[in-house]
Scaffold this motif. Structure first.
Motif, PDB file in Angstrom:
ATOM      1  N   UNK A 136      -6.323  24.871 -37.025  1.00  0.00           N
ATOM      2  CA  UNK A 136      -7.376  23.846 -36.896  1.00  0.00           C
ATOM      3  C   UNK A 136      -8.508  24.315 -37.946  1.00  0.00           C
ATOM      4  N   UNK A 137      -8.601  25.398 -38.164  1.00  0.00           N
ATOM      5  CA  UNK A 137      -9.435  25.867 -38.996  1.00  0.00           C
ATOM      6  C   UNK A 137      -9.038  25.503 -40.556  1.00  0.00           C
ATOM      7  N   UNK A 138      -7.701  25.598 -40.769  1.00  0.00           N
ATOM      8  CA  UNK A 138      -7.324  25.756 -42.063  1.00  0.00           C
ATOM      9  C   UNK A 138      -6.780  24.007 -42.683  1.00  0.00           C
ATOM     10  N   UNK A 172     -11.928  17.792 -31.110  1.00  0.00           N
ATOM     11  CA  UNK A 172     -13.321  18.235 -31.203  1.00  0.00           C
ATOM     12  C   UNK A 172     -13.305  19.134 -32.281  1.00  0.00           C
ATOM     13  N   UNK A 173     -12.256  19.738 -32.770  1.00  0.00           N
ATOM     14  CA  UNK A 173     -12.234  20.743 -33.678  1.00  0.00           C
ATOM     15  C   UNK A 173     -11.701  20.104 -35.229  1.00  0.00           C
ATOM     16  N   UNK A 174     -11.047  18.899 -35.137  1.00  0.00           N
ATOM     17  CA  UNK A 174     -10.474  18.418 -36.162  1.00  0.00           C
ATOM     18  C   UNK A 174     -11.109  17.133 -36.718  1.00  0.00           C
ATOM     19  N   UNK A 175     -12.028  16.380 -36.207  1.00  0.00           N
ATOM     20  CA  UNK A 175     -12.733  15.239 -36.542  1.00  0.00           C
ATOM     21  C   UNK A 175     -13.880  15.057 -35.918  1.00  0.00           C
ATOM     22  N   UNK A 285     -11.177   9.693 -36.873  1.00  0.00           N
ATOM     23  CA  UNK A 285      -9.674   9.520 -37.168  1.00  0.00           C
ATOM     24  C   UNK A 285      -8.976   9.840 -36.013  1.00  0.00           C
ATOM     25  N   UNK A 286      -7.886   9.248 -35.511  1.00  0.00           N
ATOM     26  CA  UNK A 286      -6.969   9.411 -34.502  1.00  0.00           C
ATOM     27  C   UNK A 286      -5.827  10.358 -34.854  1.00  0.00           C
ATOM     28  N   UNK A 287      -5.810  10.828 -36.049  1.00  0.00           N
ATOM     29  CA  UNK A 287      -4.725  11.666 -36.411  1.00  0.00           C
ATOM     30  C   UNK A 287      -5.019  12.714 -37.780  1.00  0.00           C
ATOM     31  N   UNK A 288      -4.060  13.531 -37.884  1.00  0.00           N
ATOM     32  CA  UNK A 288      -4.391  14.615 -39.033  1.00  0.00           C
ATOM     33  C   UNK A 288      -3.174  15.386 -39.310  1.00  0.00           C
ATOM     34  N   UNK A 289      -3.177  16.180 -40.185  1.00  0.00           N
ATOM     35  CA  UNK A 289      -1.886  16.940 -40.600  1.00  0.00           C
ATOM     36  C   UNK A 289      -1.550  17.798 -39.151  1.00  0.00           C
ATOM     37  N   UNK A 290      -0.536  17.612 -38.589  1.00  0.00           N
ATOM     38  CA  UNK A 290       0.040  18.138 -37.518  1.00  0.00           C
ATOM     39  C   UNK A 290      -0.699  17.708 -36.052  1.00  0.00           C
ATOM     40  N   UNK A 291      -1.552  16.566 -35.878  1.00  0.00           N
ATOM     41  CA  UNK A 291      -1.988  16.336 -34.935  1.00  0.00           C
ATOM     42  C   UNK A 291      -2.338  14.878 -34.617  1.00  0.00           C
ATOM     43  N   UNK A 292      -2.278  14.282 -33.419  1.00  0.00           N
ATOM     44  CA  UNK A 292      -2.661  13.040 -33.165  1.00  0.00           C
ATOM     45  C   UNK A 292      -3.463  13.120 -32.046  1.00  0.00           C
TER      46      UNK A 292
END
Length: 433
Positions: A136-138, A172-175, A285-292
């Motif tokens: 998540x941090x990368x 919480x960690x990605x958006x 956003x509802x998604x990102x690299x590797x997650x939704x």
């Protein structure tokens, strides 16, 4: 770290949204792990479903069991607006096929959904506590670390689905999240073993009260009524500061009602009431690299029309379609997830726009209906049903069942490739025999 596990998809949360996306992806042949923090059955609020869930529940093979276990919900009875006379919307007026939904005991319903995901092939681990979202941090989520039975486990996966509800374990960690300041409400509710039903005894009651706020009344069975009061969070906080209990605030609201107070004896109100905040929010956003994200992890809207589980499971259905496509054709991942986000976000906007309009209880009934018709035309052009369509979820069904995350050309390519792979496996089997 005791072991490293590998899955195509790991889902955080085993509630209706998580069990839906996990079950559908497992049914499609993917390796799926669902991690649930609690042990089911467990208590949860959100007990009234809408007919917009019926196509999904039919796909999951659960309608017959729901009919057997739970009370039917045939419509919504309202006392809302400048006209003091109650009014009603019957689900059958929006659809001759989906004429009822259900009032459910969530501990039973959620366990049914999670067990169904198991039966479809998902691996389910309950009492699993996620301690780390790896990557998540990368900027690219690559899996999770969780603890179960005193042992720590690491999971790697192509995708992580955040269905953890208000905990928002991944999102919480990605958006970032945008809170809807005008919809910072809190609910106070309890259960009554004896009650007087309203005229249409299978409806949910939604009633605005003098002084602000509104009541729900959900007939879970002949001898159990869920009755809740929703009011601004600031108002409840002020009352508590003044030394009034949550029960007293509930009873003050009940006394100001016209219909809700006729259903129960205030003396039967439990001394200890349940409370929960229902602050509406929308993730950037509802998604990102590797997650939704799906369900409350993605967004939450005031429960005025019982839309929570429908929105969550609709998003889970969309996510399952998008991730199935992305797993089959990684080159099309971005397009599939963008389509998922766009359609899912539109559903939230439909409901949010109308809830904001409806929150003014001084309008004419015709204004609410006209506004609903305008919204369904604006955002779901295949729907012209109007008010019942919007509040029951039916307005989005046509769009959902036609959802194609890859576009028709991409879908044809995938289906052709899968057909060729199936023919090759058949040929190999025949040669072996």
């Amino acid at each position: 770290m005791s072991d490293i596990q590998s899955y195509d998809v790991v889902v955080v949360g085993g509630g209706p949204s998580g069990s839906t996306v996990g079950g559908l992806l497992a049914k499609a042949g993917h390796r799926v792990l669902i991690l649930e923090r609690e042990r089911f059955p467990r208590y949860h609020i959100g007990e009234s479903l809408v007919t917009g869930m019926t196509p999904l529940l039919t796909e999951l093979g659960l309608v017959e069991e729901l009919d057997r276990r739970f009370q039917h919900k045939t419509g919504i009875s309202l006392r809302w607006g400048s006209d003091p006379q109650p009014w009603r919307s019957d689900f059958s007026s929006a659809s001759s096929v989906y004429s009822h939904a259900w009032h459910v005991t969530r501990s039973e319903f959620d366990e049914l959904m999670l067990n169904n995901a198991r039966s479809l092939g998902a691996t389910v681990v309950e009492e699993a506590h996620v301690s780390e979202v790896t990557g998540a941090g990368t900027g690219t989520v690559t899996g999770l670390v969780y603890t179960h039975g005193g042992k720590k486990h690491q999971v790697t996966s192509r995708y992580v689905v955040d269905a953890s509800g208000q905990a928002r374990t991944v999102s919480r960690k990605t958006t970032s999240t945008q809170w809807q300041e005008d919809l910072r409400n809190v609910a106070v509710w309890g259960y009554f073993d004896t009650y007087t039903p309203i005229e249409h005894d299978q409806d949910i009651l939604v009633e605005a009260v003098d002084g602000g706020g509104w009541f729900w009344g959900i007939p879970l069975s002949k001898d159990k009524l869920s009755l809740g009061f929703v009011l601004p969070a600031e108002r409840l906080a002020q009352a508590v500061q003044q030394g009034r209990s949550q029960r007293e605030v509930f009873l003050e609201g009940l006394a100001a009602s016209n219909i809700a107070k006729t259903m129960v004896d205030p003396g039967d109100t439990p001394q200890e009431m349940n409370t929960a905040r229902d602050w509406s929010h929308l993730s950037d956003t509802f998604y990102g690299p590797g997650w939704v994200a799906v369900g409350d992890s993605a967004a939450f809207i005031d429960p005025l029309f019982s839309s929570g589980i429908w929105l969550g499971t609709s998003g889970a259905w969309l996510a399952a379609r998008a991730l199935d496509s992305a797993l089959a054709d990684p080159a099309g991942e971005q397009h599939a997830l963008q389509r998922f986000d766009a359609v899912y976000r539109q559903l939230f906007r439909d409901v949010l726009l109308y809830v904001r309009f409806f929150m003014d209880p001084s309008r004419l009934r015709e204004e609410y209906m006209e506004r609903a018709r305008e919204i369904t035309q604006m955002y779901t052009e295949s729907s012209r049903v109007g008010f019942v369509s919007l509040i029951s979820g039916i307005g989005a069904v046509a769009d959902l069942v036609d959802f194609d995350p890859m576009g028709m050309d991409g879908l044809r390519d995938i289906m052709t490739e899968r057909a060729q792979q199936a023919q090759a496996r058949s040929a190999d089997t025949a040669a072996a025999v």
